[in-house]
Design a protein around this motif. Structure first.
Motif, PDB file in Angstrom:
ATOM      1  N   PRO A  25    -119.749  21.414 -12.382  1.00 27.18           N
ATOM      2  CA  PRO A  25    -119.495  20.684 -12.643  1.00 27.18           C
ATOM      3  C   PRO A  25    -120.546  19.763 -13.883  1.00 27.18           C
ATOM      4  O   PRO A  25    -121.605  20.032 -13.504  1.00 27.18           O
ATOM      5  CB  PRO A  25    -119.413  19.422 -11.463  1.00 27.18           C
ATOM      6  CG  PRO A  25    -119.730  20.001 -10.111  1.00 27.18           C
ATOM      7  CD  PRO A  25    -120.013  21.744 -10.769  1.00 27.18           C
ATOM      8  N   VAL A  26    -120.190  19.151 -14.783  1.00 19.22           N
ATOM      9  CA  VAL A  26    -121.049  18.300 -15.654  1.00 19.22           C
ATOM     10  C   VAL A  26    -120.476  16.693 -15.318  1.00 19.22           C
ATOM     11  O   VAL A  26    -119.325  16.587 -15.084  1.00 19.22           O
ATOM     12  CB  VAL A  26    -120.437  18.579 -17.075  1.00 19.22           C
ATOM     13  CG1 VAL A  26    -121.194  17.803 -18.147  1.00 19.22           C
ATOM     14  CG2 VAL A  26    -120.804  20.048 -17.320  1.00 19.22           C
ATOM     15  N   PHE A  27    -121.594  15.976 -15.328  1.00 20.86           N
ATOM     16  CA  PHE A  27    -121.444  14.558 -15.111  1.00 20.86           C
ATOM     17  C   PHE A  27    -121.674  13.667 -16.309  1.00 20.86           C
ATOM     18  O   PHE A  27    -122.587  14.204 -16.994  1.00 20.86           O
ATOM     19  CB  PHE A  27    -122.218  14.164 -13.864  1.00 20.86           C
ATOM     20  CG  PHE A  27    -122.017  15.076 -12.748  1.00 20.86           C
ATOM     21  CD1 PHE A  27    -120.919  14.524 -11.920  1.00 20.86           C
ATOM     22  CD2 PHE A  27    -122.577  16.080 -12.287  1.00 20.86           C
ATOM     23  CE1 PHE A  27    -120.472  15.284 -10.540  1.00 20.86           C
ATOM     24  CE2 PHE A  27    -122.389  16.440 -10.875  1.00 20.86           C
ATOM     25  CZ  PHE A  27    -121.098  16.198 -10.159  1.00 20.86           C
ATOM     26  N   SER A  28    -121.159  12.403 -16.379  1.00 20.46           N
ATOM     27  CA  SER A  28    -121.575  11.716 -17.476  1.00 20.46           C
ATOM     28  C   SER A  28    -123.140  11.348 -17.476  1.00 20.46           C
ATOM     29  O   SER A  28    -123.866  11.380 -16.506  1.00 20.46           O
ATOM     30  CB  SER A  28    -120.790  10.165 -17.123  1.00 20.46           C
ATOM     31  OG  SER A  28    -120.763   9.816 -15.967  1.00 20.46           O
ATOM     32  N   ASP A  29    -123.380  11.436 -18.659  1.00 19.24           N
ATOM     33  CA  ASP A  29    -124.949  11.078 -18.806  1.00 19.24           C
ATOM     34  C   ASP A  29    -125.857  12.496 -18.794  1.00 19.24           C
ATOM     35  O   ASP A  29    -126.990  12.352 -18.718  1.00 19.24           O
ATOM     36  CB  ASP A  29    -125.650   9.974 -18.108  1.00 19.24           C
ATOM     37  CG  ASP A  29    -125.050   8.679 -18.527  1.00 19.24           C
ATOM     38  OD1 ASP A  29    -124.877   8.639 -19.600  1.00 19.24           O
ATOM     39  OD2 ASP A  29    -125.033   7.900 -17.858  1.00 19.24           O
ATOM     40  N   ASP A  30    -125.119  13.479 -18.356  1.00 22.48           N
ATOM     41  CA  ASP A  30    -125.758  14.876 -18.574  1.00 22.48           C
ATOM     42  C   ASP A  30    -126.096  15.098 -19.947  1.00 22.48           C
ATOM     43  O   ASP A  30    -125.271  14.924 -20.843  1.00 22.48           O
ATOM     44  CB  ASP A  30    -124.786  15.935 -17.872  1.00 22.48           C
ATOM     45  CG  ASP A  30    -125.099  16.148 -16.298  1.00 22.48           C
ATOM     46  OD1 ASP A  30    -125.652  15.326 -15.551  1.00 22.48           O
ATOM     47  OD2 ASP A  30    -124.341  16.930 -15.791  1.00 22.48           O
ATOM     48  N   THR A  31    -126.989  15.789 -20.423  1.00 16.81           N
ATOM     49  CA  THR A  31    -127.260  16.459 -21.594  1.00 16.81           C
ATOM     50  C   THR A  31    -127.167  18.101 -21.378  1.00 16.81           C
ATOM     51  O   THR A  31    -127.745  18.645 -20.594  1.00 16.81           O
ATOM     52  CB  THR A  31    -128.812  16.292 -22.039  1.00 16.81           C
ATOM     53  OG1 THR A  31    -128.900  14.734 -22.147  1.00 16.81           O
ATOM     54  CG2 THR A  31    -129.019  16.802 -23.259  1.00 16.81           C
ATOM     55  N   VAL A  74    -116.886  12.764 -13.388  1.00 25.44           N
ATOM     56  CA  VAL A  74    -116.850  14.417 -13.535  1.00 25.44           C
ATOM     57  C   VAL A  74    -116.401  14.327 -15.121  1.00 25.44           C
ATOM     58  O   VAL A  74    -115.310  13.959 -15.261  1.00 25.44           O
ATOM     59  CB  VAL A  74    -116.283  14.866 -12.434  1.00 25.44           C
ATOM     60  CG1 VAL A  74    -115.839  16.695 -12.944  1.00 25.44           C
ATOM     61  CG2 VAL A  74    -116.700  14.782 -11.152  1.00 25.44           C
ATOM     62  N   VAL A  75    -117.137  15.142 -15.874  1.00 25.05           N
ATOM     63  CA  VAL A  75    -116.811  15.269 -17.141  1.00 25.05           C
ATOM     64  C   VAL A  75    -115.405  16.319 -17.106  1.00 25.05           C
ATOM     65  O   VAL A  75    -115.593  17.454 -16.449  1.00 25.05           O
ATOM     66  CB  VAL A  75    -117.840  15.846 -18.342  1.00 25.05           C
ATOM     67  CG1 VAL A  75    -117.501  16.419 -19.640  1.00 25.05           C
ATOM     68  CG2 VAL A  75    -118.573  14.718 -18.270  1.00 25.05           C
ATOM     69  N   VAL A 121    -108.442  11.816 -10.556  1.00 22.26           N
ATOM     70  CA  VAL A 121    -109.317  10.682  -9.719  1.00 22.26           C
ATOM     71  C   VAL A 121    -110.860  11.158 -10.073  1.00 22.26           C
ATOM     72  O   VAL A 121    -111.468   9.993 -10.307  1.00 22.26           O
ATOM     73  CB  VAL A 121    -108.737  10.715  -8.240  1.00 22.26           C
ATOM     74  CG1 VAL A 121    -109.207  11.780  -7.726  1.00 22.26           C
ATOM     75  CG2 VAL A 121    -109.487   9.359  -7.768  1.00 22.26           C
ATOM     76  N   HIS A 122    -111.014  12.290 -10.246  1.00 23.80           N
ATOM     77  CA  HIS A 122    -112.467  12.499 -10.499  1.00 23.80           C
ATOM     78  C   HIS A 122    -113.018  12.204 -11.723  1.00 23.80           C
ATOM     79  O   HIS A 122    -114.425  11.873 -12.012  1.00 23.80           O
ATOM     80  CB  HIS A 122    -113.009  13.936  -9.988  1.00 23.80           C
ATOM     81  CG  HIS A 122    -111.972  14.871 -10.563  1.00 23.80           C
ATOM     82  ND1 HIS A 122    -110.774  15.268 -10.351  1.00 23.80           N
ATOM     83  CD2 HIS A 122    -112.082  15.681 -11.717  1.00 23.80           C
ATOM     84  CE1 HIS A 122    -110.334  15.774 -11.182  1.00 23.80           C
ATOM     85  NE2 HIS A 122    -110.931  16.468 -11.674  1.00 23.80           N
ATOM     86  N   HIS A 123    -112.079  11.899 -12.561  1.00 23.96           N
ATOM     87  CA  HIS A 123    -112.520  11.651 -14.006  1.00 23.96           C
ATOM     88  C   HIS A 123    -112.676  10.054 -14.254  1.00 23.96           C
ATOM     89  O   HIS A 123    -113.104   9.414 -15.036  1.00 23.96           O
ATOM     90  CB  HIS A 123    -111.713  12.189 -15.060  1.00 23.96           C
ATOM     91  CG  HIS A 123    -111.444  13.763 -14.992  1.00 23.96           C
ATOM     92  ND1 HIS A 123    -112.692  14.434 -15.093  1.00 23.96           N
ATOM     93  CD2 HIS A 123    -110.397  14.600 -15.095  1.00 23.96           C
ATOM     94  CE1 HIS A 123    -112.435  15.712 -15.186  1.00 23.96           C
ATOM     95  NE2 HIS A 123    -110.894  15.930 -14.973  1.00 23.96           N
ATOM     96  N   ILE A 124    -111.900   9.287 -13.435  1.00 28.13           N
ATOM     97  CA  ILE A 124    -111.702   7.751 -13.703  1.00 28.13           C
ATOM     98  C   ILE A 124    -112.531   7.205 -12.487  1.00 28.13           C
ATOM     99  O   ILE A 124    -112.524   5.972 -12.525  1.00 28.13           O
ATOM    100  CB  ILE A 124    -110.307   7.534 -13.546  1.00 28.13           C
ATOM    101  CG1 ILE A 124    -109.502   7.871 -12.496  1.00 28.13           C
ATOM    102  CG2 ILE A 124    -109.914   8.259 -15.009  1.00 28.13           C
ATOM    103  CD1 ILE A 124    -108.208   7.400 -12.645  1.00 28.13           C
ATOM    104  N   THR A 125    -112.838   7.810 -11.429  1.00 31.02           N
ATOM    105  CA  THR A 125    -113.545   7.113 -10.606  1.00 31.02           C
ATOM    106  C   THR A 125    -115.108   7.724 -10.274  1.00 31.02           C
ATOM    107  O   THR A 125    -114.966   8.816  -9.899  1.00 31.02           O
ATOM    108  CB  THR A 125    -112.719   7.305  -8.883  1.00 31.02           C
ATOM    109  OG1 THR A 125    -111.693   6.949  -9.221  1.00 31.02           O
ATOM    110  CG2 THR A 125    -113.339   6.601  -7.805  1.00 31.02           C
ATOM    111  N   LYS A 159    -120.404   8.109 -20.539  1.00 33.26           N
ATOM    112  CA  LYS A 159    -119.159   7.906 -19.770  1.00 33.26           C
ATOM    113  C   LYS A 159    -118.113   7.236 -20.604  1.00 33.26           C
ATOM    114  O   LYS A 159    -116.814   7.566 -20.611  1.00 33.26           O
ATOM    115  CB  LYS A 159    -119.621   6.440 -18.905  1.00 33.26           C
ATOM    116  CG  LYS A 159    -118.524   5.610 -18.490  1.00 33.26           C
ATOM    117  CD  LYS A 159    -119.039   4.309 -17.734  1.00 33.26           C
ATOM    118  CE  LYS A 159    -117.761   3.578 -17.221  1.00 33.26           C
ATOM    119  NZ  LYS A 159    -117.929   2.102 -17.188  1.00 33.26           N
ATOM    120  N   GLU A 160    -118.661   6.900 -21.928  1.00 35.42           N
ATOM    121  CA  GLU A 160    -117.659   6.297 -22.970  1.00 35.42           C
ATOM    122  C   GLU A 160    -116.760   7.549 -23.656  1.00 35.42           C
ATOM    123  O   GLU A 160    -115.600   7.692 -23.784  1.00 35.42           O
ATOM    124  CB  GLU A 160    -118.254   5.765 -23.983  1.00 35.42           C
ATOM    125  CG  GLU A 160    -118.727   4.260 -23.688  1.00 35.42           C
ATOM    126  CD  GLU A 160    -119.941   4.148 -22.670  1.00 35.42           C
ATOM    127  OE1 GLU A 160    -120.328   3.202 -22.233  1.00 35.42           O
ATOM    128  OE2 GLU A 160    -120.753   5.386 -23.018  1.00 35.42           O
TER     129      GLU A 160
END
Length: 125
Positions: free
Chosen positions: A75-81, A44-45, A32-36, A17-18
């Motif tokens: 899509p790639v999401f935060s915390d995906d490796t 969403v990364v 909005v998909h990057h900040i919500t 997320k950081e």
């Protein structure tokens, strides 16, 4: 360190997320998909943040990129490796005594789903 045609280089990274927050600030892409967060708390990364994986490999070998092609598949999401596999397709001296390089890459998430593929070419000074 010389590379060889057919050689595979792998790099893996967990995108946090950081990382998304920092890339949002640097790129000013505040979609909005990057900040919500979604209902699971994920963001969403940015596609270009995911695209830094193959450029990291290029940086390890001092590639001065001339062309980069990306196809964003899911899509790639935060915390995906994300694992990026780079395959060297061309590695040979050019007419100016530099090394021409062309590579293809595939990036997959922790579920083994392909998220990004493409290629890059350039020179190594």
């Amino acid at each position: 360190m010389a590379l060889q045609v057919g050689e595979k280089i792998t790099f893996e990274r967990k995108i946090t997320k950081e990382d998304v927050e920092l890339f949002t600030r640097v790129s000013r892409d505040e979609g909005v998909h990057h900040i919500t967060p979604d209902e699971q708390g994920r963001f969403v990364v940015h596609g270009l943040l995911t695209a830094t994986l193959p450029t990291k490999v290029g940086g390890d070998y001092n590639v001065l990129a001339r062309k980069m092609d990306y196809e964003f598949l899911r899509p790639v999401f935060s915390d995906d490796t994300i694992r990026c596999d780079v395959i060297i397709e061309q590695y040979e001296p050019d007419e100016k005594n530099r090394t021409a390089i062309t590579a293809t890459f595939t990036c997959t998430n922790q579920l083994e789903k392909e998220v990004l593929k493409g290629s890059f070419s350039g020179i190594i000074l």
